[in-house]
Design a protein around this motif. Sequence first.
Motif, PDB file in Angstrom:
ATOM      1  N   UNK A 154      12.268  17.680  33.428  1.00  0.00           N
ATOM      2  CA  UNK A 154      10.731  18.075  33.528  1.00  0.00           C
ATOM      3  C   UNK A 154      10.113  17.833  34.880  1.00  0.00           C
ATOM      4  N   UNK A 155      10.461  16.724  35.623  1.00  0.00           N
ATOM      5  CA  UNK A 155       9.952  16.374  36.748  1.00  0.00           C
ATOM      6  C   UNK A 155       9.799  17.565  37.943  1.00  0.00           C
ATOM      7  N   UNK A 156      10.601  18.261  38.150  1.00  0.00           N
ATOM      8  CA  UNK A 156      10.998  19.095  39.213  1.00  0.00           C
ATOM      9  C   UNK A 156      10.733  20.514  38.609  1.00  0.00           C
ATOM     10  N   UNK A 157      11.054  20.580  37.244  1.00  0.00           N
ATOM     11  CA  UNK A 157      10.935  21.967  36.643  1.00  0.00           C
ATOM     12  C   UNK A 157      10.060  21.879  35.441  1.00  0.00           C
ATOM     13  N   UNK A 158       8.952  21.739  35.685  1.00  0.00           N
ATOM     14  CA  UNK A 158       7.865  21.713  34.378  1.00  0.00           C
ATOM     15  C   UNK A 158       7.630  23.000  33.797  1.00  0.00           C
TER      16      UNK A 158
ATOM     17  N   UNK B 181      -1.373  27.165  36.563  1.00  0.00           N
ATOM     18  CA  UNK B 181      -1.008  26.649  37.677  1.00  0.00           C
ATOM     19  C   UNK B 181       0.119  27.028  38.361  1.00  0.00           C
ATOM     20  N   UNK B 182       0.383  26.682  39.620  1.00  0.00           N
ATOM     21  CA  UNK B 182       1.493  26.966  40.332  1.00  0.00           C
ATOM     22  C   UNK B 182       2.650  25.984  40.076  1.00  0.00           C
ATOM     23  N   UNK B 183       4.003  26.358  40.264  1.00  0.00           N
ATOM     24  CA  UNK B 183       5.038  25.139  40.054  1.00  0.00           C
ATOM     25  C   UNK B 183       4.733  23.972  40.821  1.00  0.00           C
ATOM     26  N   UNK B 184       4.193  24.021  42.184  1.00  0.00           N
ATOM     27  CA  UNK B 184       3.886  22.626  43.049  1.00  0.00           C
ATOM     28  C   UNK B 184       2.959  22.021  42.248  1.00  0.00           C
ATOM     29  N   UNK B 185       1.891  22.653  41.765  1.00  0.00           N
ATOM     30  CA  UNK B 185       0.633  22.055  41.157  1.00  0.00           C
ATOM     31  C   UNK B 185       1.144  21.498  39.773  1.00  0.00           C
TER      32      UNK B 185
ATOM     33  N   UNK C 142       3.964  20.247  39.343  1.00  0.00           N
ATOM     34  CA  UNK C 142       5.095  19.086  39.774  1.00  0.00           C
ATOM     35  C   UNK C 142       4.095  17.876  40.083  1.00  0.00           C
ATOM     36  N   UNK C 143       3.249  18.167  40.912  1.00  0.00           N
ATOM     37  CA  UNK C 143       2.169  16.927  41.274  1.00  0.00           C
ATOM     38  C   UNK C 143       1.619  16.125  40.075  1.00  0.00           C
ATOM     39  N   UNK C 144       1.250  16.850  39.067  1.00  0.00           N
ATOM     40  CA  UNK C 144       0.743  16.332  37.688  1.00  0.00           C
ATOM     41  C   UNK C 144       2.006  15.469  36.972  1.00  0.00           C
ATOM     42  N   UNK C 145       3.229  16.213  37.147  1.00  0.00           N
ATOM     43  CA  UNK C 145       4.318  15.304  36.502  1.00  0.00           C
ATOM     44  C   UNK C 145       4.652  14.088  37.308  1.00  0.00           C
ATOM     45  N   UNK C 146       4.514  14.093  38.381  1.00  0.00           N
ATOM     46  CA  UNK C 146       4.954  13.038  39.154  1.00  0.00           C
ATOM     47  C   UNK C 146       3.791  12.093  39.364  1.00  0.00           C
ATOM     48  N   UNK C 147       2.670  12.152  39.055  1.00  0.00           N
ATOM     49  CA  UNK C 147       1.553  11.518  38.793  1.00  0.00           C
ATOM     50  C   UNK C 147       1.701  10.803  37.264  1.00  0.00           C
ATOM     51  N   UNK C 148       2.202  11.342  36.536  1.00  0.00           N
ATOM     52  CA  UNK C 148       2.277  10.913  35.313  1.00  0.00           C
ATOM     53  C   UNK C 148       3.450   9.900  35.184  1.00  0.00           C
ATOM     54  N   UNK C 149       4.549   9.904  35.948  1.00  0.00           N
ATOM     55  CA  UNK C 149       5.607   9.247  36.114  1.00  0.00           C
ATOM     56  C   UNK C 149       5.146   7.773  36.908  1.00  0.00           C
ATOM     57  N   UNK C 150       4.283   7.875  37.846  1.00  0.00           N
ATOM     58  CA  UNK C 150       3.836   6.816  38.562  1.00  0.00           C
ATOM     59  C   UNK C 150       2.852   5.896  37.613  1.00  0.00           C
TER      60      UNK C 150
END
Length: 243
Positions: free
Chosen positions: A80-84, A104-108, A110-118
């Motif tokens: 789900x990180x790159x294909x939420x 939201x766009x796919x890139x937007x 993705x930004x949220x998913x990677x922030x949650x990972x961090x």
Amino acid sequence: MISPLARPLRVLVGCETSGRVRRAFLDRGHDAWSCDLLRADDGSNRHIVGDVRDLLGDGWDLLAVMHPPCTRLCNSGVRWLDDPVQKNPPDEATPAEKLAWAGLSLDERRIIMHRLLDEGAALFSACWNAPIQRVAVENPIMHKHAKARIVNYEQPAQTVQPWWFGEAAFKGTSFYLRGLPPLTATNRLIPPKSGTEEHKAWSAIHRASPGPDRWKIRSATFQGIAEAMAEQWGGHAMREVAA
């Protein structure tokens, strides 16, 4: 129980609302406290509502972090990180992000998913590297992106099953251990054959229906495992403290 001549351990049980691990240590005479962002299910006055990271420097003998948010760290969630998906926002997203998610766009996304990972990796790192001599953190096996974000990452010391401790259930649970030994099975049951009704019953956690309490059902610590933690890790720590 603790010898009258020995001092009790100061035990912090982080990310726990059920109170099972806290009570297991308390039953053995230790000074045990739980902490979570949510209130304790049992209403105990030995539960602190707040961020476990704010308590790590308070002189504990043992830290057990039971259910840190792990969805973004574990292998099962890496896709789900790159294909939420567009339909359902992640549970950890902010209310505003959840409202806006579908547009939201796919890139937007993705930004949220990677922030949650961090954020998940930062919590794990803080607990794993806490200034406490004995640390146990429960977490599924992590994907490579999570491992790269964990400070001083090490592989989990073991993965246990509830049926090792007298519980008729399947739920692989990995423990990352520092200063503590792996748990030893206390009452190993014989698992039922796949495809039987008994096997389905043992798989109830994995078969839990979607709903607001599904996360709580899937994360609760089994009593047999909690007892083993308090007995084995508590006993190990007591011997070291008394030496």
